[in-house]
Design a protein around this motif. Structure first.
Motif, PDB file in Angstrom:
ATOM      1  N   THR A   1       0.960  -1.234   0.291  1.00 14.23           N
ATOM      2  CA  THR A   1       0.020   0.253  -0.109  1.00 14.23           C
ATOM      3  C   THR A   1       1.147   1.383  -0.052  1.00 14.23           C
ATOM      4  OG1 THR A   1      -0.643   0.408   2.288  1.00 14.23           O
ATOM      5  CG2 THR A   1      -1.395  -1.341   0.830  1.00 14.23           C
ATOM      6  N   GLY A   2       1.771   0.771   0.181  1.00 11.73           N
ATOM      7  CA  GLY A   2       2.919   2.322  -0.512  1.00 11.73           C
ATOM      8  C   GLY A   2       4.033   2.452   1.287  1.00 11.73           C
ATOM      9  N   ASP A   3       3.636   1.540   2.148  1.00 14.36           N
ATOM     10  CA  ASP A   3       3.941   1.910   3.744  1.00 14.36           C
ATOM     11  C   ASP A   3       5.188   0.715   3.733  1.00 14.36           C
ATOM     12  OD1 ASP A   3       4.326   2.772   6.538  1.00 14.36           O
ATOM     13  OD2 ASP A   3       2.665   2.254   6.818  1.00 14.36           O
TER      14      ASP A   3
ATOM     15  N   ASP B   1      21.327   6.213   2.983  1.00 12.56           N
ATOM     16  CA  ASP B   1      21.952   6.011   0.997  1.00 12.56           C
ATOM     17  C   ASP B   1      21.540   4.953   0.269  1.00 12.56           C
ATOM     18  OD1 ASP B   1      24.253   7.094   2.742  1.00 12.56           O
ATOM     19  OD2 ASP B   1      25.162   5.121   3.589  1.00 12.56           O
ATOM     20  N   LEU B   2      20.540   3.937   0.210  1.00  9.73           N
ATOM     21  CA  LEU B   2      19.250   3.438  -0.361  1.00  9.73           C
ATOM     22  C   LEU B   2      18.474   3.861  -1.069  1.00  9.73           C
ATOM     23  CD1 LEU B   2      19.326   1.380  -2.438  1.00  9.73           C
ATOM     24  CD2 LEU B   2      18.685  -0.177  -0.582  1.00  9.73           C
ATOM     25  N   LEU B   3      17.613   4.458  -0.013  1.00  7.64           N
ATOM     26  CA  LEU B   3      15.914   4.252   0.159  1.00  7.64           C
ATOM     27  C   LEU B   3      15.352   5.663  -0.381  1.00  7.64           C
ATOM     28  CD1 LEU B   3      14.769   1.458   3.007  1.00  7.64           C
ATOM     29  CD2 LEU B   3      14.796   1.232   0.585  1.00  7.64           C
ATOM     30  N   ALA B   4      16.479   6.153   0.050  1.00  2.97           N
ATOM     31  CA  ALA B   4      16.628   8.217   0.101  1.00  2.97           C
ATOM     32  C   ALA B   4      16.481   8.562  -1.152  1.00  2.97           C
ATOM     33  CB  ALA B   4      17.003   8.833   1.400  1.00  2.97           C
ATOM     34  N   PRO B   5      17.728   8.064  -1.455  1.00  2.07           N
ATOM     35  CA  PRO B   5      17.694   8.364  -2.785  1.00  2.07           C
ATOM     36  C   PRO B   5      17.015   8.235  -3.506  1.00  2.07           C
ATOM     37  CG  PRO B   5      19.915   7.826  -1.970  1.00  2.07           C
ATOM     38  CD  PRO B   5      18.564   7.591  -0.891  1.00  2.07           C
ATOM     39  N   LEU B   6      16.188   6.886  -4.002  1.00  3.04           N
ATOM     40  CA  LEU B   6      15.766   5.883  -4.258  1.00  3.04           C
ATOM     41  C   LEU B   6      14.397   6.596  -4.745  1.00  3.04           C
ATOM     42  CD1 LEU B   6      15.066   3.529  -5.890  1.00  3.04           C
ATOM     43  CD2 LEU B   6      14.640   2.005  -4.693  1.00  3.04           C
ATOM     44  N   GLY B   7      13.714   7.082  -2.908  1.00  7.00           N
ATOM     45  CA  GLY B   7      12.518   7.296  -3.344  1.00  7.00           C
ATOM     46  C   GLY B   7      12.249   9.258  -4.000  1.00  7.00           C
ATOM     47  N   GLU B   8      13.509   9.514  -4.004  1.00 10.04           N
ATOM     48  CA  GLU B   8      14.087  10.833  -4.784  1.00 10.04           C
ATOM     49  C   GLU B   8      13.718  10.730  -6.188  1.00 10.04           C
ATOM     50  OE1 GLU B   8      17.965  11.968  -3.509  1.00 10.04           O
ATOM     51  OE2 GLU B   8      16.661  12.951  -1.392  1.00 10.04           O
ATOM     52  N   GLN B   9      13.350  10.076  -6.771  1.00 14.45           N
ATOM     53  CA  GLN B   9      13.291   9.439  -8.402  1.00 14.45           C
ATOM     54  C   GLN B   9      12.107   9.059  -8.480  1.00 14.45           C
ATOM     55  OE1 GLN B   9      16.604   9.849  -9.666  1.00 14.45           O
ATOM     56  NE2 GLN B   9      17.249  10.051  -7.846  1.00 14.45           N
TER      57      GLN B   9
ATOM     58  N   ASP C   1       7.486   9.600  -8.541  1.00 13.20           N
ATOM     59  CA  ASP C   1       7.094  10.381  -8.596  1.00 13.20           C
ATOM     60  C   ASP C   1       6.102   9.945  -8.650  1.00 13.20           C
ATOM     61  OD1 ASP C   1       4.818  12.472  -9.643  1.00 13.20           O
ATOM     62  OD2 ASP C   1       5.126  11.954 -11.525  1.00 13.20           O
ATOM     63  N   GLY C   2       5.446   9.498  -7.233  1.00 15.32           N
ATOM     64  CA  GLY C   2       3.707   9.019  -6.701  1.00 15.32           C
ATOM     65  C   GLY C   2       4.869   8.348  -6.066  1.00 15.32           C
ATOM     66  N   THR C   3       4.162   7.601  -5.075  1.00 15.62           N
ATOM     67  CA  THR C   3       3.569   6.336  -3.823  1.00 15.62           C
ATOM     68  C   THR C   3       4.850   5.011  -4.694  1.00 15.62           C
ATOM     69  OG1 THR C   3       2.476   7.408  -2.699  1.00 15.62           O
ATOM     70  CG2 THR C   3       3.184   4.973  -1.908  1.00 15.62           C
ATOM     71  N   TYR C   4       5.782   4.477  -3.979  1.00 22.25           N
ATOM     72  CA  TYR C   4       6.301   3.200  -5.182  1.00 22.25           C
ATOM     73  C   TYR C   4       5.563   2.174  -3.272  1.00 22.25           C
ATOM     74  CZ  TYR C   4       9.846  -0.311  -5.521  1.00 22.25           C
ATOM     75  OH  TYR C   4       9.962  -1.717  -5.365  1.00 22.25           O
TER      76      TYR C   4
ATOM     77  N   SER D   1       6.190  -0.590  -8.390  1.00 17.98           N
ATOM     78  CA  SER D   1       5.383  -0.140  -9.654  1.00 17.98           C
ATOM     79  C   SER D   1       5.051   1.206  -8.932  1.00 17.98           C
ATOM     80  CB  SER D   1       3.998  -0.824  -9.585  1.00 17.98           C
ATOM     81  OG  SER D   1       3.301  -0.124 -10.036  1.00 17.98           O
ATOM     82  N   VAL D   2       5.875   2.001  -9.823  1.00 12.55           N
ATOM     83  CA  VAL D   2       5.841   3.237  -9.726  1.00 12.55           C
ATOM     84  C   VAL D   2       6.256   4.153 -11.197  1.00 12.55           C
ATOM     85  CG1 VAL D   2       8.117   3.789  -8.824  1.00 12.55           C
ATOM     86  CG2 VAL D   2       6.477   4.962  -8.005  1.00 12.55           C
ATOM     87  N   ALA D   3       5.938   5.228 -11.294  1.00 12.15           N
ATOM     88  CA  ALA D   3       5.845   6.269 -12.252  1.00 12.15           C
ATOM     89  C   ALA D   3       7.885   6.554 -11.661  1.00 12.15           C
ATOM     90  CB  ALA D   3       5.626   6.933 -13.024  1.00 12.15           C
ATOM     91  N   THR D   4       8.532   6.996 -12.441  1.00 13.79           N
ATOM     92  CA  THR D   4       9.719   8.197 -11.951  1.00 13.79           C
ATOM     93  C   THR D   4       9.942   9.612 -12.183  1.00 13.79           C
ATOM     94  OG1 THR D   4      11.066   7.935 -14.616  1.00 13.79           O
ATOM     95  CG2 THR D   4      11.659   6.180 -13.030  1.00 13.79           C
TER      96      THR D   4
END
Length: 135
Positions: A19-21, A56-64, A66-69, A90-93
């Motif tokens: 659900t994105g959490d 070093d992994l999740l934050a830079p990834l999340g910055e890519q 557009d919306g909730t992964y 599933s997510v769009a960049t």
């Protein structure tokens, strides 16, 4: 914990991630967890410690994104202290591409905490869609 208890812990965490959490997955990690991303991309390698995983992994990834992964699990297989989880993300960049990857996570638990995560994924999709991770 038993294999079935470990499996249930991860099922609960991945149900939330679906659900994105991602917070329940992070909460289940030991402070000295190691998360290893397979392959030979700039995102590949080991991230040691919960702080490094987040920073070093999740934050830079999340910055890519557009919306909730979301990462939706389809299968859990447990034996002793290891649980294997198949998922589809599933997510769009922000660049407009789709990042819909398939994963196999091999998770080792100890005392009800995640000690190691080994992530197998489509590295060609990573190379095509995600910019290089600066380290």
């Amino acid at each position: 914990m038993s294999a079935s208890e470990n499996k249930q812990l991860l099922r609960t965490a991945f149900d939330a991630w679906g659900t994105g959490d991602i917070r329940p997955l992070i909460a289940a990690m030991a402070d000295d967890v190691t998360w290893t991303v397979g392959g030979h991309t700039s995102w590949s390698g080991s991230f040691r410690g919960k702080d490094s995983v987040r920073r070093d992994l999740l934050a830079p990834l999340g910055e890519q994104f557009d919306g909730t992964y979301t990462s939706t699990a389809s299968r859990f297989v447990a034996e002793d202290d290891v649980v294997v989880v198949e998922t589809r993300g599933s997510v769009a960049t922000k660049a407009g591409a789709r990042y819909d990857n398939q994963y196999c996570f091999v998770v080792r638990l100890e005392g009800g905490r995640i000690r190691e995560i080994t992530e197998y994924l489509d590295t060609q999709l990573v190379a095509e869609v995600l910019p290089d991770l600066a380290r």
